[in-house]
Design a protein around this motif. Sequence first.
Motif, PDB file in Angstrom:
ATOM      1  N   LYS A   1       0.839  -1.196   0.000  1.00  0.00           N
ATOM      2  CA  LYS A   1       0.000   0.000   0.000  1.00  0.00           C
ATOM      3  C   LYS A   1       0.880   1.255   0.000  1.00  0.00           C
ATOM      4  CE  LYS A   1      -3.840  -2.242   2.392  1.00  0.00           C
ATOM      5  NZ  LYS A   1      -4.607  -2.407   1.132  1.00  0.00           N
ATOM      6  N   ILE A   2       0.277   2.359  -0.446  1.00  0.00           N
ATOM      7  CA  ILE A   2       1.012   3.623  -0.522  1.00  0.00           C
ATOM      8  C   ILE A   2       1.550   4.023   0.852  1.00  0.00           C
ATOM      9  CG2 ILE A   2       0.731   6.109  -0.915  1.00  0.00           C
ATOM     10  CD1 ILE A   2      -1.130   5.417  -3.246  1.00  0.00           C
ATOM     11  N   GLY A   3       0.734   3.879   1.880  1.00  0.00           N
ATOM     12  CA  GLY A   3       1.168   4.238   3.226  1.00  0.00           C
ATOM     13  C   GLY A   3       2.327   3.385   3.709  1.00  0.00           C
ATOM     14  N   GLU A   4       2.331   2.111   3.348  1.00  0.00           N
ATOM     15  CA  GLU A   4       3.428   1.229   3.742  1.00  0.00           C
ATOM     16  C   GLU A   4       4.720   1.632   3.045  1.00  0.00           C
ATOM     17  OE1 GLU A   4       0.848  -2.862   4.548  1.00  0.00           O
ATOM     18  OE2 GLU A   4       1.680  -2.447   2.553  1.00  0.00           O
ATOM     19  N   SER A   5       4.618   1.950   1.770  1.00  0.00           N
ATOM     20  CA  SER A   5       5.791   2.405   1.025  1.00  0.00           C
ATOM     21  C   SER A   5       6.336   3.701   1.604  1.00  0.00           C
ATOM     22  CB  SER A   5       5.427   2.603  -0.450  1.00  0.00           C
ATOM     23  OG  SER A   5       6.529   3.095  -1.182  1.00  0.00           O
ATOM     24  N   LEU A   6       5.428   4.603   1.970  1.00  0.00           N
ATOM     25  CA  LEU A   6       5.840   5.869   2.583  1.00  0.00           C
ATOM     26  C   LEU A   6       6.643   5.610   3.852  1.00  0.00           C
ATOM     27  CD1 LEU A   6       5.745   8.973   2.796  1.00  0.00           C
ATOM     28  CD2 LEU A   6       3.552   8.724   3.997  1.00  0.00           C
TER      29      LEU A   6
ATOM     30  N   ASP B   1      -1.607  15.718  -5.164  1.00  0.00           N
ATOM     31  CA  ASP B   1      -1.341  16.819  -4.241  1.00  0.00           C
ATOM     32  C   ASP B   1      -1.414  16.289  -2.814  1.00  0.00           C
ATOM     33  OD1 ASP B   1      -4.044  16.657  -3.448  1.00  0.00           O
ATOM     34  OD2 ASP B   1      -4.655  18.268  -4.800  1.00  0.00           O
ATOM     35  N   ALA B   2      -1.169  17.165  -1.847  1.00  0.00           N
ATOM     36  CA  ALA B   2      -1.061  16.729  -0.453  1.00  0.00           C
ATOM     37  C   ALA B   2      -2.346  16.075   0.050  1.00  0.00           C
ATOM     38  CB  ALA B   2      -0.688  17.909   0.433  1.00  0.00           C
ATOM     39  N   VAL B   3      -3.478  16.677  -0.267  1.00  0.00           N
ATOM     40  CA  VAL B   3      -4.759  16.144   0.218  1.00  0.00           C
ATOM     41  C   VAL B   3      -5.055  14.792  -0.420  1.00  0.00           C
ATOM     42  CG1 VAL B   3      -7.240  16.527   0.313  1.00  0.00           C
ATOM     43  CG2 VAL B   3      -5.673  18.439   0.716  1.00  0.00           C
ATOM     44  N   ALA B   4      -4.903  14.709  -1.731  1.00  0.00           N
ATOM     45  CA  ALA B   4      -5.173  13.448  -2.428  1.00  0.00           C
ATOM     46  C   ALA B   4      -4.226  12.342  -1.972  1.00  0.00           C
ATOM     47  CB  ALA B   4      -5.050  13.654  -3.935  1.00  0.00           C
ATOM     48  N   PHE B   5      -2.990  12.712  -1.702  1.00  0.00           N
ATOM     49  CA  PHE B   5      -2.010  11.720  -1.238  1.00  0.00           C
ATOM     50  C   PHE B   5      -2.456  11.119   0.095  1.00  0.00           C
ATOM     51  CE2 PHE B   5       1.946  10.635   1.063  1.00  0.00           C
ATOM     52  CZ  PHE B   5       2.467   9.695   0.189  1.00  0.00           C
ATOM     53  N   LEU B   6      -2.853  11.964   1.031  1.00  0.00           N
ATOM     54  CA  LEU B   6      -3.301  11.476   2.342  1.00  0.00           C
ATOM     55  C   LEU B   6      -4.561  10.616   2.214  1.00  0.00           C
ATOM     56  CD1 LEU B   6      -2.699  14.654   4.542  1.00  0.00           C
ATOM     57  CD2 LEU B   6      -1.370  12.532   4.551  1.00  0.00           C
ATOM     58  N   ASN B   7      -5.414  10.979   1.290  1.00  0.00           N
ATOM     59  CA  ASN B   7      -6.662  10.227   1.108  1.00  0.00           C
ATOM     60  C   ASN B   7      -6.446   8.871   0.426  1.00  0.00           C
ATOM     61  OD1 ASN B   7      -8.234  12.201   2.314  1.00  0.00           O
ATOM     62  ND2 ASN B   7      -8.697  13.243   0.378  1.00  0.00           N
ATOM     63  N   ASN B   8      -5.239   8.683  -0.120  1.00  0.00           N
ATOM     64  CA  ASN B   8      -4.975   7.449  -0.866  1.00  0.00           C
ATOM     65  C   ASN B   8      -3.911   6.565  -0.215  1.00  0.00           C
ATOM     66  OD1 ASN B   8      -6.348   7.255  -3.785  1.00  0.00           O
ATOM     67  ND2 ASN B   8      -6.010   9.417  -3.305  1.00  0.00           N
ATOM     68  N   LEU B   9      -3.611   6.816   1.057  1.00  0.00           N
ATOM     69  CA  LEU B   9      -2.562   6.041   1.721  1.00  0.00           C
ATOM     70  C   LEU B   9      -2.906   4.551   1.789  1.00  0.00           C
ATOM     71  CD1 LEU B   9      -1.502   8.393   4.660  1.00  0.00           C
ATOM     72  CD2 LEU B   9      -0.272   7.939   2.527  1.00  0.00           C
ATOM     73  N   GLY B  10      -4.189   4.222   1.789  1.00  0.00           N
ATOM     74  CA  GLY B  10      -4.587   2.820   1.866  1.00  0.00           C
ATOM     75  C   GLY B  10      -4.709   2.128   0.523  1.00  0.00           C
ATOM     76  N   ARG B  11      -4.420   2.866  -0.548  1.00  0.00           N
ATOM     77  CA  ARG B  11      -4.532   2.297  -1.896  1.00  0.00           C
ATOM     78  C   ARG B  11      -3.309   1.449  -2.232  1.00  0.00           C
ATOM     79  NH1 ARG B  11      -4.159   6.486  -6.590  1.00  0.00           N
ATOM     80  NH2 ARG B  11      -2.185   5.456  -7.053  1.00  0.00           N
ATOM     81  N   GLU B  12      -3.517   0.414  -3.021  1.00  0.00           N
ATOM     82  CA  GLU B  12      -2.398  -0.415  -3.459  1.00  0.00           C
ATOM     83  C   GLU B  12      -1.492   0.384  -4.408  1.00  0.00           C
ATOM     84  OE1 GLU B  12      -1.242  -3.483  -2.755  1.00  0.00           O
ATOM     85  OE2 GLU B  12      -2.732  -3.602  -1.141  1.00  0.00           O
ATOM     86  N   LEU B  13      -0.201   0.227  -4.230  1.00  0.00           N
ATOM     87  CA  LEU B  13       0.771   0.922  -5.059  1.00  0.00           C
ATOM     88  C   LEU B  13       1.117   0.042  -6.270  1.00  0.00           C
ATOM     89  CD1 LEU B  13       2.699   3.385  -5.289  1.00  0.00           C
ATOM     90  CD2 LEU B  13       4.374   2.056  -3.983  1.00  0.00           C
ATOM     91  N   PRO B  14       0.840   0.499  -7.486  1.00  0.00           N
ATOM     92  CA  PRO B  14       1.170  -0.287  -8.679  1.00  0.00           C
ATOM     93  C   PRO B  14       2.660  -0.626  -8.710  1.00  0.00           C
ATOM     94  CG  PRO B  14      -0.263   1.535  -9.255  1.00  0.00           C
ATOM     95  CD  PRO B  14       0.158   1.759  -7.836  1.00  0.00           C
ATOM     96  N   SER B  15       2.989  -1.812  -9.180  1.00  0.00           N
ATOM     97  CA  SER B  15       4.378  -2.272  -9.148  1.00  0.00           C
ATOM     98  C   SER B  15       5.304  -1.370  -9.945  1.00  0.00           C
ATOM     99  CB  SER B  15       4.464  -3.702  -9.677  1.00  0.00           C
ATOM    100  OG  SER B  15       3.947  -3.774 -11.001  1.00  0.00           O
TER     101      SER B  15
END
Length: 279
Positions: A2-7, A37-51
Amino acid sequence: MKIGESLGLIRERFSSAGIEEAPLEAELLMRHVLKLDAVAFLNNLGRELPSEQERLIDSLAACRLSGKPLAYITGKREFYGLEFVINPSVLIPRPETEHLVEKTLEIASRMRSPAIADIGTGSGAIAISLALNLPQAWIYATDISPEALELARLNARQHKVESRITFLLGDLTAPLPEPVDMLIANLPYVKSLDCATSPEPHLALDGGVEGLDVIERLCGSLHGKLKAGGWVLLEIGQGQEERVKRLLSAALPFAQIGTIKDLAGIERVVWGRIDDIII
């Protein structure tokens, strides 16, 4: 992943490497790749990060860990609330330089139609910030580097102020066609030894053995460059204020001289104002 895990992983790698503001840099790098942007990034932390994006983030993180500044990786930097295109031909704008902009705006706002010269404009961040906030002003922006001026023009076009800034190629004040009301500069003030391994252009950093060679040359070039009542504002390094004040006093013998501290309490700007005598 997930995006948050990668972060979290990028933050940890940056922190372990001693990168200042590791959490912010990790976020900015990921937002650059994901185009969020900053808001969209925070709202998508739980999304899967494409390889594919995961591999790109890992590659750019490795580039940052090798010592390349983030602004040169992403090609952009925020300054005074604005985004500027940045490349290795110019110095990366620093937050402390915003004090120079703020003081200039404070003074120029009391003038009807000031002519302002930004000496050593680099990316154009200072000149463009002034043009956007001072619609009554005319701005000159000089630089000795053709590559820097090309980038500054690009930034001016993107911020729609190119028609209000005259870009001039040449050394310090030499290209100015007329005296100005305000002359401001963030010139090289780092000692040669301290910038020997910097990835930023030495032309924009190296101030000589004591860090004051370029500032001294600027002070020596002020004759005939200021209107009556004109101002000079110079960004300086820590501990340089007394020597720069002496240089400016010698160049402007009838001037009032003062300094401005940054948020850390460091004397960051030396200013001089002549009265009704044109030098």
